[in-house]
Motif scaffolding. Structure first.
Motif, mmCIF file in Angstrom:
data_model
loop_
_atom_site.group_PDB
_atom_site.id
_atom_site.type_symbol
_atom_site.label_atom_id
_atom_site.label_comp_id
_atom_site.label_asym_id
_atom_site.label_seq_id
_atom_site.Cartn_x
_atom_site.Cartn_y
_atom_site.Cartn_z
ATOM 1 N N PRO A 81 68.890 -12.544 -85.031
ATOM 2 C CA PRO A 81 68.465 -12.324 -83.644
ATOM 3 C C PRO A 81 69.613 -12.627 -82.683
ATOM 4 O O PRO A 81 70.490 -13.443 -82.993
ATOM 5 C CB PRO A 81 67.311 -13.329 -83.462
ATOM 6 C CG PRO A 81 66.873 -13.675 -84.842
ATOM 7 C CD PRO A 81 68.100 -13.584 -85.695
ATOM 8 N N PRO A 82 69.628 -11.981 -81.519
ATOM 9 C CA PRO A 82 70.708 -12.229 -80.552
ATOM 10 C C PRO A 82 70.685 -13.654 -80.021
ATOM 11 O O PRO A 82 69.636 -14.307 -79.990
ATOM 12 C CB PRO A 82 70.422 -11.216 -79.438
ATOM 13 C CG PRO A 82 68.978 -10.863 -79.598
ATOM 14 C CD PRO A 82 68.679 -10.975 -81.050
ATOM 15 N N ASP A 83 71.837 -14.123 -79.608
ATOM 16 C CA ASP A 83 71.959 -15.468 -79.035
ATOM 17 C C ASP A 83 72.896 -15.375 -77.836
ATOM 18 O O ASP A 83 74.111 -15.511 -77.956
ATOM 19 C CB ASP A 83 72.496 -16.446 -80.073
ATOM 20 C CG ASP A 83 72.524 -17.884 -79.568
ATOM 21 O OD1 ASP A 83 72.078 -18.127 -78.427
ATOM 22 O OD2 ASP A 83 72.989 -18.765 -80.316
ATOM 23 N N THR A 84 72.318 -15.117 -76.659
ATOM 24 C CA THR A 84 73.115 -14.905 -75.452
ATOM 25 C C THR A 84 73.189 -16.139 -74.558
ATOM 26 O O THR A 84 73.936 -16.146 -73.584
ATOM 27 C CB THR A 84 72.528 -13.747 -74.624
ATOM 28 O OG1 THR A 84 71.229 -14.130 -74.134
ATOM 29 C CG2 THR A 84 72.391 -12.491 -75.472
ATOM 30 N N GLY A 85 72.375 -17.142 -74.848
ATOM 31 C CA GLY A 85 72.374 -18.349 -74.034
ATOM 32 C C GLY A 85 71.193 -18.450 -73.089
ATOM 33 O O GLY A 85 71.041 -19.452 -72.399
ATOM 34 N N THR A 92 66.510 -9.197 -73.722
ATOM 35 C CA THR A 92 67.151 -7.943 -73.297
ATOM 36 C C THR A 92 67.981 -7.359 -74.429
ATOM 37 O O THR A 92 67.910 -6.151 -74.714
ATOM 38 C CB THR A 92 68.040 -8.185 -72.066
ATOM 39 O OG1 THR A 92 67.243 -8.631 -70.970
ATOM 40 C CG2 THR A 92 68.772 -6.911 -71.668
ATOM 41 N N ALA A 93 68.774 -8.205 -75.080
ATOM 42 C CA ALA A 93 69.612 -7.737 -76.189
ATOM 43 C C ALA A 93 68.754 -7.208 -77.333
ATOM 44 O O ALA A 93 69.072 -6.187 -77.951
ATOM 45 C CB ALA A 93 70.514 -8.866 -76.676
ATOM 46 N N LEU A 94 67.658 -7.895 -77.611
ATOM 47 C CA LEU A 94 66.742 -7.439 -78.653
ATOM 48 C C LEU A 94 66.149 -6.082 -78.292
ATOM 49 O O LEU A 94 66.091 -5.163 -79.127
ATOM 50 C CB LEU A 94 65.632 -8.472 -78.847
ATOM 51 C CG LEU A 94 64.575 -8.164 -79.918
ATOM 52 C CD1 LEU A 94 65.224 -8.122 -81.302
ATOM 53 C CD2 LEU A 94 63.469 -9.214 -79.881
ATOM 54 N N ASN A 95 65.740 -5.931 -77.048
ATOM 55 C CA ASN A 95 65.172 -4.658 -76.593
ATOM 56 C C ASN A 95 66.197 -3.526 -76.635
ATOM 57 O O ASN A 95 65.859 -2.372 -76.913
ATOM 58 C CB ASN A 95 64.621 -4.806 -75.179
ATOM 59 C CG ASN A 95 63.224 -5.395 -75.169
ATOM 60 O OD1 ASN A 95 62.594 -5.556 -76.209
ATOM 61 N ND2 ASN A 95 62.731 -5.740 -73.992
ATOM 62 N N GLN A 96 67.433 -3.855 -76.338
ATOM 63 C CA GLN A 96 68.473 -2.822 -76.391
ATOM 64 C C GLN A 96 68.663 -2.320 -77.817
ATOM 65 O O GLN A 96 68.841 -1.117 -78.049
ATOM 66 C CB GLN A 96 69.781 -3.375 -75.827
ATOM 67 C CG GLN A 96 69.758 -3.546 -74.322
ATOM 68 C CD GLN A 96 70.952 -4.310 -73.782
ATOM 69 O OE1 GLN A 96 71.615 -5.065 -74.511
ATOM 70 N NE2 GLN A 96 71.239 -4.130 -72.501
ATOM 71 N N GLU A 97 68.598 -3.238 -78.783
ATOM 72 C CA GLU A 97 68.687 -2.833 -80.184
ATOM 73 C C GLU A 97 67.518 -1.923 -80.554
ATOM 74 O O GLU A 97 67.690 -0.916 -81.241
ATOM 75 C CB GLU A 97 68.689 -4.060 -81.098
ATOM 76 C CG GLU A 97 69.966 -4.874 -81.078
ATOM 77 C CD GLU A 97 69.959 -5.966 -82.130
ATOM 78 O OE1 GLU A 97 69.394 -5.740 -83.223
ATOM 79 O OE2 GLU A 97 70.493 -7.045 -81.879
ATOM 80 N N CYS A 137 62.617 -13.994 -85.184
ATOM 81 C CA CYS A 137 62.863 -14.009 -83.741
ATOM 82 C C CYS A 137 62.217 -15.197 -83.037
ATOM 83 O O CYS A 137 62.460 -15.398 -81.835
ATOM 84 C CB CYS A 137 62.390 -12.704 -83.109
ATOM 85 S SG CYS A 137 63.420 -11.275 -83.513
ATOM 86 N N GLU A 138 61.431 -15.969 -83.737
ATOM 87 C CA GLU A 138 60.841 -17.158 -83.114
ATOM 88 C C GLU A 138 61.916 -18.131 -82.630
ATOM 89 O O GLU A 138 61.673 -18.926 -81.716
ATOM 90 C CB GLU A 138 59.898 -17.853 -84.096
ATOM 91 C CG GLU A 138 58.582 -17.119 -84.299
ATOM 92 C CD GLU A 138 57.682 -17.804 -85.301
ATOM 93 O OE1 GLU A 138 58.073 -18.879 -85.813
ATOM 94 O OE2 GLU A 138 56.583 -17.276 -85.587
ATOM 95 N N PRO A 184 64.911 -1.997 -71.140
ATOM 96 C CA PRO A 184 65.074 -3.198 -71.967
ATOM 97 C C PRO A 184 65.171 -4.479 -71.143
ATOM 98 O O PRO A 184 64.530 -5.493 -71.471
ATOM 99 C CB PRO A 184 66.370 -2.926 -72.736
ATOM 100 C CG PRO A 184 66.425 -1.436 -72.838
ATOM 101 C CD PRO A 184 65.880 -0.943 -71.528
ATOM 102 N N GLU A 185 65.932 -4.446 -70.056
ATOM 103 C CA GLU A 185 66.088 -5.649 -69.231
ATOM 104 C C GLU A 185 64.821 -5.935 -68.428
ATOM 105 O O GLU A 185 64.414 -7.095 -68.286
ATOM 106 C CB GLU A 185 67.289 -5.466 -68.307
ATOM 107 C CG GLU A 185 67.791 -6.772 -67.669
ATOM 108 C CD GLU A 185 66.968 -7.184 -66.455
ATOM 109 O OE1 GLU A 185 66.898 -8.412 -66.177
ATOM 110 O OE2 GLU A 185 66.412 -6.298 -65.784
ATOM 111 N N ARG A 186 64.196 -4.900 -67.893
ATOM 112 C CA ARG A 186 62.992 -5.108 -67.083
ATOM 113 C C ARG A 186 61.852 -5.678 -67.916
ATOM 114 O O ARG A 186 61.142 -6.593 -67.482
ATOM 115 C CB ARG A 186 62.567 -3.793 -66.438
ATOM 116 C CG ARG A 186 63.401 -3.440 -65.201
ATOM 117 C CD ARG A 186 63.132 -2.057 -64.642
ATOM 118 N NE ARG A 186 61.806 -1.535 -64.927
ATOM 119 C CZ ARG A 186 61.511 -0.238 -64.966
ATOM 120 N NH1 ARG A 186 62.467 0.650 -64.767
ATOM 121 N NH2 ARG A 186 60.285 0.173 -65.189
#
Length: 208
Positions: A81-85, A92-97, A137-138, A184-186
């Protein structure tokens, strides 16, 4: 429909067996993406893979067995899973994928979802894969709690993740609308705000 052969013992086989499996599963990807479930046949897969059809029938038995192994193989991929902080950034990163996998043409993800409606074996395998992905993703929610973004320590992670990702599937799969680069961001922002407000909090006894 009969159950596929048990491939647990050679889930990650080596040598020639691994090469044949990789070629066959690549062929299933291509056949499914190009022609959908209706065009997926054992003979077509064998021809595209350059493998004798007797080998394909012996190991996978039928189209359902092929679909199950393709889905199982997806679960073997070392995806993280993404880790953006931030929770909003991670969602958002997950949705973009997700959006990228749904809009690419041909979309294997969409073809596989459609195929699962025609094969009980594939449907069960896909349910297992989705459940595993939600568990993976939890960690996004756990990190958000650790950073203090979510005050409710007992947050229903799966409900939050579904709320964040569902708009993508609704827009692109159900409505078949054109992709919206802002979605994705919204969708992620809406879910993160709802979570921060306690929308996905559960009582302690419910989370036990």
């Amino acid at each position: 429909m009969t159950d596929p052969p048990d491939t647990t013992s050679d889930r990650r086989p080596g040598g020639r067996t691994a090469r044949i499996r990789a070629r066959v599963l690549d062929a299933v990807h291509a056949e499914l993406a190009e022609g959908g479930h209706e065009g997926l046949t054992m003979e077509g897969v064998a021809t595209r893979a350059g493998v004798h059809r007797a080998t394909v029938y012996r190991r996978w038995r039928d189209v359902g067995g092929l679909l199950v192994d393709v889905i199982d193989a997806a679960g073997e991929i070392d995806w993280q899973p993404p880790d953006t902080g931030s929770l909003r950034g991670d969602l958002t990163a997950l949705n973009q994928e997700i959006q990228e996998s749904l809009v690419v043409q041909p979309s294997f993800a969409v073809a596989l979802m459609a195929a699962s409606f025609h094969s009980e074996q594939a449907a069960r395998a896909q349910t297992r894969l989705w459940a595993d992905r939600y568990v993976q993703c939890e960690i996004l929610v756990e990190r958000a709690i650790g950073r203090g973004e979510l005050l409710a320590r007992h947050t229903d992670a799966r409900s939050l993740l579904i709320a964040a990702t569902a708009p993508l599937y609704h827009q692109l799969v159900l409505l078949r609308a054109d992709p919206d680069p802002r979605l994705p961001e919204r969708a992620a922002a809406a879910a993160a705000l709802a979570a921060a407000a306690g929308a996905f909090s559960v009582r302690r006894e419910e989370s036990a």
